[in-house]
Scaffold this active site. Structure first.
Site, mmCIF file in Angstrom:
data_model
loop_
_atom_site.group_PDB
_atom_site.id
_atom_site.type_symbol
_atom_site.label_atom_id
_atom_site.label_comp_id
_atom_site.label_asym_id
_atom_site.label_seq_id
_atom_site.Cartn_x
_atom_site.Cartn_y
_atom_site.Cartn_z
ATOM 1 N N ASN A 1 -72.430 6.128 -55.051
ATOM 2 C CA ASN A 1 -73.359 6.935 -55.799
ATOM 3 C C ASN A 1 -74.748 6.449 -55.831
ATOM 4 O O ASN A 1 -75.583 7.270 -56.616
ATOM 5 C CB ASN A 1 -72.817 7.146 -57.326
ATOM 6 C CG ASN A 1 -72.963 5.589 -57.856
ATOM 7 O OD1 ASN A 1 -73.226 4.507 -57.289
ATOM 8 N ND2 ASN A 1 -72.676 5.447 -59.126
ATOM 9 N N SER B 1 -66.447 -13.418 -54.521
ATOM 10 C CA SER B 1 -67.933 -14.269 -54.445
ATOM 11 C C SER B 1 -67.450 -15.628 -54.796
ATOM 12 O O SER B 1 -66.626 -15.858 -55.797
ATOM 13 C CB SER B 1 -68.621 -13.729 -55.426
ATOM 14 O OG SER B 1 -69.818 -14.828 -55.896
ATOM 15 N N TYR C 1 -71.300 -11.407 -64.518
ATOM 16 C CA TYR C 1 -70.898 -11.028 -63.171
ATOM 17 C C TYR C 1 -69.794 -11.985 -62.521
ATOM 18 O O TYR C 1 -68.992 -11.544 -62.000
ATOM 19 C CB TYR C 1 -72.155 -11.066 -62.450
ATOM 20 C CG TYR C 1 -71.909 -10.939 -60.667
ATOM 21 C CD1 TYR C 1 -71.600 -9.919 -60.329
ATOM 22 C CD2 TYR C 1 -71.930 -12.198 -59.990
ATOM 23 C CE1 TYR C 1 -71.287 -9.784 -59.077
ATOM 24 C CE2 TYR C 1 -71.576 -11.888 -58.679
ATOM 25 C CZ TYR C 1 -71.301 -10.712 -58.043
ATOM 26 O OH TYR C 1 -70.902 -10.582 -56.931
ATOM 27 N N LYS D 1 -65.736 -10.901 -61.385
ATOM 28 C CA LYS D 1 -65.009 -11.152 -59.922
ATOM 29 C C LYS D 1 -63.898 -12.127 -60.088
ATOM 30 O O LYS D 1 -62.718 -11.826 -59.470
ATOM 31 C CB LYS D 1 -66.059 -11.948 -58.962
ATOM 32 C CG LYS D 1 -67.336 -11.187 -58.601
ATOM 33 C CD LYS D 1 -66.814 -10.107 -57.605
ATOM 34 C CE LYS D 1 -67.705 -9.095 -57.299
ATOM 35 N NZ LYS D 1 -67.357 -7.813 -56.542
ATOM 36 N N GLY E 1 -78.617 -22.323 -65.075
ATOM 37 C CA GLY E 1 -77.333 -21.763 -64.486
ATOM 38 C C GLY E 1 -77.297 -22.153 -63.306
ATOM 39 O O GLY E 1 -76.369 -21.904 -62.576
ATOM 40 N N ASP E 2 -78.201 -22.667 -62.572
ATOM 41 C CA ASP E 2 -77.896 -22.893 -61.068
ATOM 42 C C ASP E 2 -76.824 -24.221 -61.019
ATOM 43 O O ASP E 2 -77.038 -25.340 -61.549
ATOM 44 C CB ASP E 2 -79.244 -23.409 -60.577
ATOM 45 C CG ASP E 2 -80.008 -22.285 -59.755
ATOM 46 O OD1 ASP E 2 -79.246 -21.302 -59.351
ATOM 47 O OD2 ASP E 2 -81.113 -22.469 -59.480
HETATM 48 P P1 NAD Z 1 -75.276 -3.754 -53.050
HETATM 49 O O1 NAD Z 1 -75.759 -3.356 -54.537
HETATM 50 O O2 NAD Z 1 -76.214 -3.603 -51.941
HETATM 51 O O3 NAD Z 1 -74.197 -2.538 -52.743
HETATM 52 C C1 NAD Z 1 -73.400 -2.046 -53.834
HETATM 53 C C2 NAD Z 1 -73.321 -0.543 -53.348
HETATM 54 O O4 NAD Z 1 -72.206 -0.097 -54.248
HETATM 55 C C3 NAD Z 1 -74.524 -0.024 -53.862
HETATM 56 O O5 NAD Z 1 -74.911 0.901 -52.702
HETATM 57 C C4 NAD Z 1 -74.148 0.787 -55.280
HETATM 58 O O6 NAD Z 1 -74.877 1.926 -54.937
HETATM 59 C C5 NAD Z 1 -72.718 1.002 -54.801
HETATM 60 N N1 NAD Z 1 -72.109 1.232 -56.257
HETATM 61 C C6 NAD Z 1 -71.821 0.428 -57.312
HETATM 62 N N2 NAD Z 1 -71.286 0.739 -58.537
HETATM 63 C C7 NAD Z 1 -71.030 2.082 -57.855
HETATM 64 C C8 NAD Z 1 -69.964 3.236 -58.587
HETATM 65 N N3 NAD Z 1 -69.390 2.917 -59.862
HETATM 66 N N4 NAD Z 1 -69.700 4.066 -57.844
HETATM 67 C C9 NAD Z 1 -70.081 4.356 -56.555
HETATM 68 N N5 NAD Z 1 -70.915 3.248 -55.803
HETATM 69 C C10 NAD Z 1 -71.250 2.535 -56.768
HETATM 70 O O7 NAD Z 1 -74.602 -4.874 -53.083
HETATM 71 P P2 NAD Z 1 -74.042 -5.837 -51.998
HETATM 72 O O8 NAD Z 1 -75.065 -7.031 -51.693
HETATM 73 O O9 NAD Z 1 -73.851 -5.101 -50.696
HETATM 74 O O10 NAD Z 1 -72.715 -6.387 -52.480
HETATM 75 C C11 NAD Z 1 -71.218 -5.773 -52.134
HETATM 76 C C12 NAD Z 1 -70.533 -6.360 -52.806
HETATM 77 O O11 NAD Z 1 -70.067 -8.006 -52.526
HETATM 78 C C13 NAD Z 1 -70.307 -6.713 -54.347
HETATM 79 O O12 NAD Z 1 -68.891 -6.357 -54.859
HETATM 80 C C14 NAD Z 1 -70.756 -7.822 -54.600
HETATM 81 O O13 NAD Z 1 -70.442 -8.067 -55.934
HETATM 82 C C15 NAD Z 1 -70.156 -8.704 -53.415
HETATM 83 N N6 NAD Z 1 -71.016 -9.893 -53.188
HETATM 84 C C16 NAD Z 1 -72.350 -9.746 -53.019
HETATM 85 C C17 NAD Z 1 -72.996 -10.939 -52.711
HETATM 86 C C18 NAD Z 1 -74.420 -11.029 -52.318
HETATM 87 O O14 NAD Z 1 -74.999 -12.018 -52.374
HETATM 88 N N7 NAD Z 1 -74.835 -9.878 -51.971
HETATM 89 C C19 NAD Z 1 -72.253 -12.232 -52.892
HETATM 90 C C20 NAD Z 1 -70.834 -12.193 -53.078
HETATM 91 C C21 NAD Z 1 -70.197 -11.033 -53.371
HETATM 92 C C1 WQD Z 2 -80.153 -19.576 -53.813
HETATM 93 C C2 WQD Z 2 -81.068 -20.916 -54.024
HETATM 94 C C3 WQD Z 2 -81.954 -21.296 -56.271
HETATM 95 C C4 WQD Z 2 -84.976 -17.905 -55.950
HETATM 96 C C5 WQD Z 2 -76.207 -15.758 -56.301
HETATM 97 C C6 WQD Z 2 -75.293 -15.353 -57.347
HETATM 98 C C7 WQD Z 2 -73.900 -15.641 -56.412
HETATM 99 C C8 WQD Z 2 -73.652 -14.778 -55.216
HETATM 100 C C9 WQD Z 2 -75.208 -15.135 -54.226
HETATM 101 C C10 WQD Z 2 -73.087 -12.496 -55.615
HETATM 102 C C11 WQD Z 2 -80.607 -21.580 -55.545
HETATM 103 C C12 WQD Z 2 -83.137 -21.044 -55.054
HETATM 104 C C13 WQD Z 2 -83.987 -18.957 -55.651
HETATM 105 C C14 WQD Z 2 -86.137 -18.230 -55.875
HETATM 106 C C15 WQD Z 2 -85.363 -20.755 -55.504
HETATM 107 N N1 WQD Z 2 -73.880 -13.379 -55.486
HETATM 108 N N2 WQD Z 2 -84.243 -20.149 -55.408
HETATM 109 N N3 WQD Z 2 -86.404 -19.717 -55.897
HETATM 110 O O1 WQD Z 2 -77.992 -18.542 -57.227
HETATM 111 O O2 WQD Z 2 -77.105 -19.291 -55.119
HETATM 112 O O3 WQD Z 2 -75.971 -17.260 -56.065
HETATM 113 O O4 WQD Z 2 -76.432 -14.919 -55.020
HETATM 114 O O5 WQD Z 2 -71.816 -12.668 -55.872
HETATM 115 O O6 WQD Z 2 -73.081 -14.923 -57.548
HETATM 116 O O7 WQD Z 2 -75.272 -16.280 -58.436
HETATM 117 O O8 WQD Z 2 -78.444 -17.236 -54.826
HETATM 118 O O9 WQD Z 2 -80.349 -16.738 -53.614
HETATM 119 O O10 WQD Z 2 -80.354 -16.613 -56.265
HETATM 120 O O11 WQD Z 2 -80.394 -18.890 -55.120
HETATM 121 O O12 WQD Z 2 -85.648 -21.881 -55.509
HETATM 122 O O13 WQD Z 2 -87.316 -17.808 -56.298
HETATM 123 O O14 WQD Z 2 -82.237 -20.518 -54.010
HETATM 124 O O15 WQD Z 2 -82.233 -22.246 -57.398
HETATM 125 O O16 WQD Z 2 -80.505 -23.081 -55.237
HETATM 126 P P1 WQD Z 2 -77.509 -18.007 -55.802
HETATM 127 P P2 WQD Z 2 -80.042 -17.309 -55.048
#
Ligand code: NAD
Ligand code: WQD
Length: 346
Positions: A39, A132, A157, A161, A305-306
């Site tokens: 969406n 994640s 968040y 997960k 929180g890191d």
């Molecule tokens: P993203 O935000 O780029 O992509 C998610 C997409 O889902 C978006 O395009 C958004 O528009 C769509 N979306 C969200 N809610 C929706 C809904 N209710 N209906 C329809 N569409 C919806 O995120 P991403 O980085 O591609 O992450 C993808 C998945 O991977 C997520 O579940 C995220 O939690 C997980 N994940 C991401 C990371 C990361 O660092 N990017 C790390 C670990 C896990």
């Molecule tokens: C990486 C490192 C920061 C920004 C997050 C989510 C995790 C997963 C991945 C979805 C850390 C340092 C960052 C800056 C910095 N996402 N940093 N200066 O926190 O490991 O993980 O994304 O599932 O759930 O928590 O990723 O990229 O924010 O940070 O020094 O301006 O970079 O302290 O050590 P993080 P991040």
């Protein structure tokens, strides 16, 4: 065995960062029809132009809020022979989830429950869930294996997960003929090696790599390294950065593993990381080397929180899915920089 030419794989969140890279790999490595459901709550339709530029193929997107079951059912009724769902759609900002936890529980859990209801209604039996490394919380023993117990999540968040995994696992136990793979991504970074598709953060990025590339491009003034006095080899935090195309490739392998009935159990959880711990300063120096550019950064206070250090044991995914990461840290940084330069040209 399904006929790839007549079967459809539904990718939720297909316009997003990881979903779009996965669609590219699916289009290049398989013959399945691909339908996205997104969406555009954190993306836009231009993603599909970028996918077409890279693959030469058009992808249909159903613009539906997955939390709206009625609209979802109507939209999916038109999809021909859906045999698998890769469920990426979710919100992913840790600080936003702290500020608005209900939004995260509603969107991340509501969409998951609805997607599983669709699986049940349409007897779709192959399911992949985006989890994640945040499910582990603060861990004591490194590297983390899939058996490492969860600590309390650091944010709503991360908790969404943890709960999402339980929902998938409990649903899997309740029905026969439903198989799930749960992939716990560590820190996905980088962009498609062409530089034509990548992450599209809205506003000021929370994550390190887009912050680095936007600083180098002059969009942001300076990067702050959050702490250099941790008990690590250079004092900065350690993470397991993994190229988004390697993550995408693992989804194709996980899908084949399910569809070809190679999974012996109803569900499997895999860590998706390179297994290498990289410090913030090492990431910055890798970027400076490949971009041939000095980055404007300073050492600042720790970020609340890191976790100090986290990286994956990826033995299981290597063995079971016959997957291994292709891209090293320099290649991750170079692709992210190419994407940033590409955005600047537009
Ligand atoms: P993203 O935000 O780029 O992509 C998610 C997409 O889902 C978006 O395009 C958004 O528009 C769509 N979306 C969200 N809610 C929706 C809904 N209710 N209906 C329809 N569409 C919806 O995120 P991403 O980085 O591609 O992450 C993808 C998945 O991977 C997520 O579940 C995220 O939690 C997980 N994940 C991401 C990371 C990361 O660092 N990017 C790390 C670990 C896990
Ligand atoms: C990486 C490192 C920061 C920004 C997050 C989510 C995790 C997963 C991945 C979805 C850390 C340092 C960052 C800056 C910095 N996402 N940093 N200066 O926190 O490991 O993980 O994304 O599932 O759930 O928590 O990723 O990229 O924010 O940070 O020094 O301006 O970079 O302290 O050590 P993080 P991040």
């Amino acid at each position: 065995m399904s006929n790839q030419n007549t079967s459809t794989i539904i990718v939720t969140g297909g316009a997003g960062y990881i979903g779009s890279h996965t669609i590219i790999e699916l289009l290049q490595q398989t013959d399945y029809n691909i339908v996205s459901i997104d969406n555009f709550s954190n993306s836009n339709a231009a993603t599909f132009e970028r996918i077409e530029k890279i693959t030469g193929k058009q992808v249909k997107n159903l613009n539906v809020d997955i939390c709206n079951l009625e609209a979802l059912e109507l939209a999916i009724a038109k999809v021909k022979n859906p045999i698998g769902i890769i469920h990426f759609a979710a919100f992913k900002s840790v600080p936003q989830s702290v500020a608005d936890p209900l939004l995260y529980y509603h969107n991340n859990l509501g969409s998951l429950v609805n997607i599983l209801k669709i699986c049940k209604q349409l007897k779709i039996s192959n399911f992949i869930f985006s989890s994640s490394c945040s499910v582990y919380g603060n861990v004591e023993k490194l590297p983390v294996t899939e058996e490492t117990p969860f600590s309390p999540a650091e944010s709503p968040y991360g908790q969404s997960k943890q709960m999402g995994e339980d929902i998938v696992l409990n649903y899997t136990k309740s029905v026969s003929d439903f198989k799930a793979v749960l992939l716990r991504y560590f820190n996905p970074v980088g962009a498609h090696p062409t530089g034509f598709n990548g992450e599209f953060p809205r506003g000021r990025p929370d994550n390190l790599v887009p912050y680095i590339t936007q600083t180098a491009a002059g969009i942001l003034q300076k990067l702050t390294v959050f702490g250099d006095n941790y008990d690590t080899r250079d004092g900065s935090c350690i993470r397991d950065y993994i190229h988004v195309s390697d993550i995408a490739d693992a989804h194709v392998k996980a899908l084949n593993y399910l569809i070809e009935n190679k999974q012996k159990k109803a569900s499997t959880v895999f860590n998706l990381g390179t297994g290498n711990g990289v410090s913030v300063l090492e990431a910055i120096h890798s970027f400076e080397k490949v971009a041939e550019k000095k980055l404007n950064y300073e050492i600042g206070p720790r970020r609340a929180g890191d976790v100090i250090s986290i990286y994956a044991n990826n033995d299981l995914v290597k063995k079971e899915l016959n997957w291994s990461p292709k891209y090293n840290l320099d290649e991750m940084m170079l692709s992210a920089w190419k994407w940033q330069l590409h955005l600047g040209e537009k």
